[in-house]
Scaffold this motif. Sequence first.
Motif, PDB file in Angstrom:
ATOM      1  N   GLU A   9       0.830  -1.206   0.000  1.00  0.00           N
ATOM      2  CA  GLU A   9       0.000   0.000   0.000  1.00  0.00           C
ATOM      3  C   GLU A   9       0.867   1.261   0.000  1.00  0.00           C
ATOM      4  O   GLU A   9       0.585   2.216  -0.723  1.00  0.00           O
ATOM      5  CB  GLU A   9      -0.930   0.015   1.218  1.00  0.00           C
ATOM      6  N   ARG A  12       2.349   1.791  -3.343  1.00  0.00           N
ATOM      7  CA  ARG A  12       1.329   2.275  -4.285  1.00  0.00           C
ATOM      8  C   ARG A  12       1.185   3.786  -4.152  1.00  0.00           C
ATOM      9  O   ARG A  12       1.124   4.515  -5.147  1.00  0.00           O
ATOM     10  CB  ARG A  12      -0.022   1.602  -4.020  1.00  0.00           C
ATOM     11  N   ASP A  17       6.327   1.202  -8.423  1.00  0.00           N
ATOM     12  CA  ASP A  17       5.644  -0.008  -8.878  1.00  0.00           C
ATOM     13  C   ASP A  17       6.461  -1.278  -8.704  1.00  0.00           C
ATOM     14  O   ASP A  17       5.910  -2.323  -8.349  1.00  0.00           O
ATOM     15  CB  ASP A  17       5.221   0.148 -10.336  1.00  0.00           C
ATOM     16  N   ARG A  20       6.333  -2.190  -5.106  1.00  0.00           N
ATOM     17  CA  ARG A  20       4.967  -2.609  -4.789  1.00  0.00           C
ATOM     18  C   ARG A  20       4.706  -4.019  -5.298  1.00  0.00           C
ATOM     19  O   ARG A  20       4.162  -4.860  -4.586  1.00  0.00           O
ATOM     20  CB  ARG A  20       3.968  -1.640  -5.415  1.00  0.00           C
ATOM     21  N   ASN A  21       5.101  -4.289  -6.538  1.00  0.00           N
ATOM     22  CA  ASN A  21       4.888  -5.618  -7.112  1.00  0.00           C
ATOM     23  C   ASN A  21       5.632  -6.702  -6.337  1.00  0.00           C
ATOM     24  O   ASN A  21       5.145  -7.823  -6.213  1.00  0.00           O
ATOM     25  CB  ASN A  21       5.293  -5.635  -8.585  1.00  0.00           C
ATOM     26  N   LEU A  24       3.406  -7.382  -3.409  1.00  0.00           N
ATOM     27  CA  LEU A  24       2.182  -8.063  -3.851  1.00  0.00           C
ATOM     28  C   LEU A  24       2.470  -9.541  -4.108  1.00  0.00           C
ATOM     29  O   LEU A  24       1.729 -10.424  -3.662  1.00  0.00           O
ATOM     30  CB  LEU A  24       1.641  -7.396  -5.123  1.00  0.00           C
ATOM     31  N   GLU A  48      -6.348 -10.228  -3.526  1.00  0.00           N
ATOM     32  CA  GLU A  48      -6.294  -8.861  -4.051  1.00  0.00           C
ATOM     33  C   GLU A  48      -4.915  -8.548  -4.636  1.00  0.00           C
ATOM     34  O   GLU A  48      -4.810  -7.868  -5.658  1.00  0.00           O
ATOM     35  CB  GLU A  48      -6.646  -7.847  -2.963  1.00  0.00           C
ATOM     36  N   GLU A  52      -4.266  -7.573  -8.497  1.00  0.00           N
ATOM     37  CA  GLU A  52      -3.565  -6.371  -8.963  1.00  0.00           C
ATOM     38  C   GLU A  52      -2.476  -6.746  -9.966  1.00  0.00           C
ATOM     39  O   GLU A  52      -2.306  -6.075 -10.989  1.00  0.00           O
ATOM     40  CB  GLU A  52      -2.966  -5.612  -7.782  1.00  0.00           C
ATOM     41  N   ARG A  55      -4.194  -7.485 -13.207  1.00  0.00           N
ATOM     42  CA  ARG A  55      -4.601  -6.266 -13.920  1.00  0.00           C
ATOM     43  C   ARG A  55      -3.425  -5.675 -14.705  1.00  0.00           C
ATOM     44  O   ARG A  55      -3.607  -5.131 -15.787  1.00  0.00           O
ATOM     45  CB  ARG A  55      -5.161  -5.246 -12.931  1.00  0.00           C
ATOM     46  N   GLN A  56      -2.246  -5.787 -14.142  1.00  0.00           N
ATOM     47  CA  GLN A  56      -1.060  -5.302 -14.853  1.00  0.00           C
ATOM     48  C   GLN A  56      -0.779  -6.161 -16.089  1.00  0.00           C
ATOM     49  O   GLN A  56      -0.405  -5.637 -17.144  1.00  0.00           O
ATOM     50  CB  GLN A  56       0.151  -5.293 -13.916  1.00  0.00           C
TER      51      GLN A  56
END
Length: 197
Positions: A9, A12, A17, A20-21, A24, A48, A52, A55-56
Amino acid sequence: MQAAHRLAELYRETGEDLKRNFWLERQARRVEADMEEAGERERGWAAEAAMELARQSLARYQGIRLTLPLSRSMVAKTDALEQAVAAYQRAAGFGVAEVSTEAGYRIADIYARLGDELMNSEKPPGLTDLEKAQYDLLLEEQAYPLEDSAINIHEQNIARAREGVYDRWVKQSYEALRTLLPGRYDKTEIAGGPARE
């Protein structure tokens, strides 16, 4: 898990990124390593996180255009499609209802859109009318199985309504089927009542 969730979070919010990845992916792998021991909250975070990442993958897939020569761009598009579908299947694997229904809708939509893109792709220049008709027929033969896959996956998604799951993704699958199979799904119900004289 809570620390990894919080770090994802934070990264983000700062727009980092890659970092963050990393977090995740860490959440998803942690739960995948021991799915039965993971609590509902941890599975939710992992689902979640995987969503995410999916979605990428979808964004990368959508960024590839079908251009001439079609055989070359189709290879790149198909590779990206497989990665996006696998990413959504992974997210669905955590067993979180809304994530699973979104994944189902997105996978079906990927197939449906690829079929549309194929049919609307650029045609080679200099074709005669007969050659254009034959070329369109070849495209239809490739697009039809994609549309069929989309229909099957949307139907699997709407079947969740019988299990008590009716969220926006199930609803969107119904809407997609109204377009893909209007004879079966685009029907207006007529309410019965007493006849008027």
